[in-house]
Design an enzyme around this catalytic site. Sequence first.
Site, PDB file in Angstrom:
ATOM      1  CG  ASP A  53      -1.598   1.137   1.289  1.00 18.35           C
ATOM      2  OD1 ASP A  53      -2.314   1.031   0.372  1.00 18.35           O
ATOM      3  OD2 ASP A  53      -1.755   2.278   2.126  1.00 18.35           O
ATOM      4  CE1 TYR A  58       0.208   7.520   2.958  1.00 16.17           C
ATOM      5  CE2 TYR A  58       1.122   5.313   2.640  1.00 16.17           C
ATOM      6  CZ  TYR A  58       0.294   5.923   2.788  1.00 16.17           C
ATOM      7  OH  TYR A  58      -1.409   6.282   3.633  1.00 16.17           O
ATOM      8  CE  LYS A  88      -3.643   4.919   0.535  1.00 19.21           C
ATOM      9  NZ  LYS A  88      -2.248   4.028   0.807  1.00 19.21           N
ATOM     10  CG  HIS A 121      -4.781   9.399  -0.091  1.00 13.65           C
ATOM     11  ND1 HIS A 121      -2.663   9.822   0.292  1.00 13.65           N
ATOM     12  CD2 HIS A 121      -4.519   9.074   1.472  1.00 13.65           C
ATOM     13  CE1 HIS A 121      -2.586   9.294   0.975  1.00 13.65           C
ATOM     14  NE2 HIS A 121      -3.629   8.431   2.330  1.00 13.65           N
TER      15      HIS A 121
HETATM   16  P1  NAP Z   1      -0.300   1.078  11.726  1.00 13.03           P
HETATM   17  O1  NAP Z   1      -0.126  -0.188  10.508  1.00 13.03           O
HETATM   18  O2  NAP Z   1      -1.505   0.637  12.743  1.00 13.03           O
HETATM   19  O3  NAP Z   1       0.537   0.829  13.220  1.00 13.03           O
HETATM   20  C1  NAP Z   1       2.322   0.894  12.646  1.00 13.03           C
HETATM   21  C2  NAP Z   1       2.547   1.118  13.639  1.00 13.03           C
HETATM   22  O4  NAP Z   1       2.848  -0.220  14.106  1.00 13.03           O
HETATM   23  C3  NAP Z   1       4.256   1.181  13.176  1.00 13.03           C
HETATM   24  O5  NAP Z   1       5.461   1.898  14.349  1.00 13.03           O
HETATM   25  C4  NAP Z   1       4.741  -0.638  13.372  1.00 13.03           C
HETATM   26  O6  NAP Z   1       6.843  -0.403  13.777  1.00 13.03           O
HETATM   27  C5  NAP Z   1       3.944  -1.276  14.806  1.00 13.03           C
HETATM   28  N1  NAP Z   1       3.942  -2.625  14.313  1.00 13.03           N
HETATM   29  C6  NAP Z   1       3.449  -2.705  13.105  1.00 13.03           C
HETATM   30  N2  NAP Z   1       3.053  -4.422  13.617  1.00 13.03           N
HETATM   31  C7  NAP Z   1       3.205  -4.127  15.082  1.00 13.03           C
HETATM   32  C8  NAP Z   1       3.620  -5.289  16.026  1.00 13.03           C
HETATM   33  N3  NAP Z   1       2.605  -6.869  15.591  1.00 13.03           N
HETATM   34  N4  NAP Z   1       3.255  -4.940  17.088  1.00 13.03           N
HETATM   35  C9  NAP Z   1       4.175  -4.023  17.911  1.00 13.03           C
HETATM   36  N5  NAP Z   1       4.075  -2.931  17.336  1.00 13.03           N
HETATM   37  C10 NAP Z   1       3.674  -2.919  15.601  1.00 13.03           C
HETATM   38  O7  NAP Z   1      -0.533   2.149  11.539  1.00 13.03           O
HETATM   39  P2  NAP Z   1      -0.107   3.224  10.315  1.00 13.03           P
HETATM   40  O8  NAP Z   1       0.942   3.053   9.300  1.00 13.03           O
HETATM   41  O9  NAP Z   1      -1.024   4.263  10.163  1.00 13.03           O
HETATM   42  O10 NAP Z   1      -1.733   1.490   8.927  1.00 13.03           O
HETATM   43  C11 NAP Z   1      -1.053   1.359   8.422  1.00 13.03           C
HETATM   44  C12 NAP Z   1      -0.838   1.720   7.070  1.00 13.03           C
HETATM   45  O11 NAP Z   1      -2.510   2.466   6.709  1.00 13.03           O
HETATM   46  C13 NAP Z   1      -0.009   3.045   6.922  1.00 13.03           C
HETATM   47  O12 NAP Z   1       1.462   2.641   6.553  1.00 13.03           O
HETATM   48  C14 NAP Z   1      -0.440   3.337   5.430  1.00 13.03           C
HETATM   49  O13 NAP Z   1       0.362   2.348   4.110  1.00 13.03           O
HETATM   50  C15 NAP Z   1      -1.887   3.127   5.053  1.00 13.03           C
HETATM   51  N6  NAP Z   1      -3.010   4.400   5.797  1.00 13.03           N
HETATM   52  C16 NAP Z   1      -3.652   4.741   4.607  1.00 13.03           C
HETATM   53  C17 NAP Z   1      -4.630   5.834   5.054  1.00 13.03           C
HETATM   54  C18 NAP Z   1      -5.520   6.603   4.712  1.00 13.03           C
HETATM   55  O14 NAP Z   1      -5.501   7.947   4.592  1.00 13.03           O
HETATM   56  N7  NAP Z   1      -5.744   5.956   3.393  1.00 13.03           N
HETATM   57  C19 NAP Z   1      -4.270   6.930   6.364  1.00 13.03           C
HETATM   58  C20 NAP Z   1      -3.052   5.961   7.782  1.00 13.03           C
HETATM   59  C21 NAP Z   1      -2.644   4.935   6.869  1.00 13.03           C
HETATM   60  P3  NAP Z   1       7.867  -1.154  13.355  1.00 13.03           P
HETATM   61  O15 NAP Z   1       7.719  -0.830  12.254  1.00 13.03           O
HETATM   62  O16 NAP Z   1       8.646  -0.966  14.775  1.00 13.03           O
HETATM   63  O17 NAP Z   1       6.893  -2.614  13.567  1.00 13.03           O
END
Ligand code: NAP
Length: 314
Positions: A53, A58, A88, A121
């Site tokens: 994704d 980004y 996006k 997006h």
């Molecule tokens: P997330 O996936 O909920 O959290 C990511 C964080 O959690 C990272 O800091 C990671 O650190 C940690 N993590 C991952 N697996 C883990 C585990 N098993 N145990 C403990 N910590 C863990 O948050 P996000 O990055 O906001 O969302 C995921 C993806 O969604 C984004 O990267 C993006 O691609 C997409 N997104 C889209 C939008 C939109 O507007 N469409 C908005 C926000 C996000 P480590 O790397 O150190 O493991």
Amino acid sequence: MTAPKVPEVVLSSSSGQRKMPVIGLGTAPGSISKGTTKDAVLEAIKQGYRHFDAAAAYGVEQSVGEAISEALKLGLISSRDELFVTSKLWVTDNHPELIVPALKKSLRTLQLEYLDLILIHWPITTKPGEVKYPIEVSEIVEFDMKGVWTSLEECQKLGLTKAIGASNFSIKKLEKLLSFATIPPAVNQVEVNLGWQQQKLRAFCKEKGIIVTAFSPLRKGASKGANLVMDNDILKELADAHGKTIAQICLRWLYEQGLTFVVKSYDKERMNQNLQIFDWSLTEDDYKKISEIHQERLIKGLTKPLLDDLWDKE
Ligand code: NAP
């Protein structure tokens, strides 16, 4: 641990009935993750991830593309077709005449001939060019949803992408989109996690055949301070009872809801941990406890001040 077979869902309005693996690797910057996107994507491919994704905003498209080229060179995959790559369109490109050029630019940066999925997006348009984050409300111009969507349909017809979709769309905005779409959105990517379960929006999407992709499934990317799910006592109890981690409980729940999800980890161990959710299940009792979790949206918007009508009060 061996790589599990990741289940897939079919995107009904895509060209060739494209299949999307339910788990994708997130690549949004700004979280605490260490390591580079190129190394993380390459490692993820080694571990069995096939869905990535990305987004123009980004700044990772080049690194994702380099990792894919490297994976092909190393023989980790035999063809790019084995991967599902999403990108996006940023708010500055949400103008009908800028969609095709913006998608072509993403493809050049990714070194790909086609995307599997391109998303709007955010349902917001700013003046073309650069825009600072958070976006000043004075930068916002009218979002021509119909014109933008027609251009996205053109992208799918041209073969630049297999599927087109929305992100951060409310039910009201999806209804408007469906009223004129000749190719319905294959996906709506929105925040869904145990602290923001989005029942109504999910039910609407299910009825309309729109796949929901959950972002921020662990609420970690953008969160500051205590985390409503990762620091949750109820979830800690469930995790201990199953011999799993809280992250695995969160992701298993999303899977059992029939959702797809994009979770970011650039850490080898956690990346692997997040894949180990397909051979066990939550119990009825777990569901009762899960229903007690306080609900609150984490990502409230991207403007300063927040827009009143972004979520249409849903
Ligand atoms: P997330 O996936 O909920 O959290 C990511 C964080 O959690 C990272 O800091 C990671 O650190 C940690 N993590 C991952 N697996 C883990 C585990 N098993 N145990 C403990 N910590 C863990 O948050 P996000 O990055 O906001 O969302 C995921 C993806 O969604 C984004 O990267 C993006 O691609 C997409 N997104 C889209 C939008 C939109 O507007 N469409 C908005 C926000 C996000 P480590 O790397 O150190 O493991």
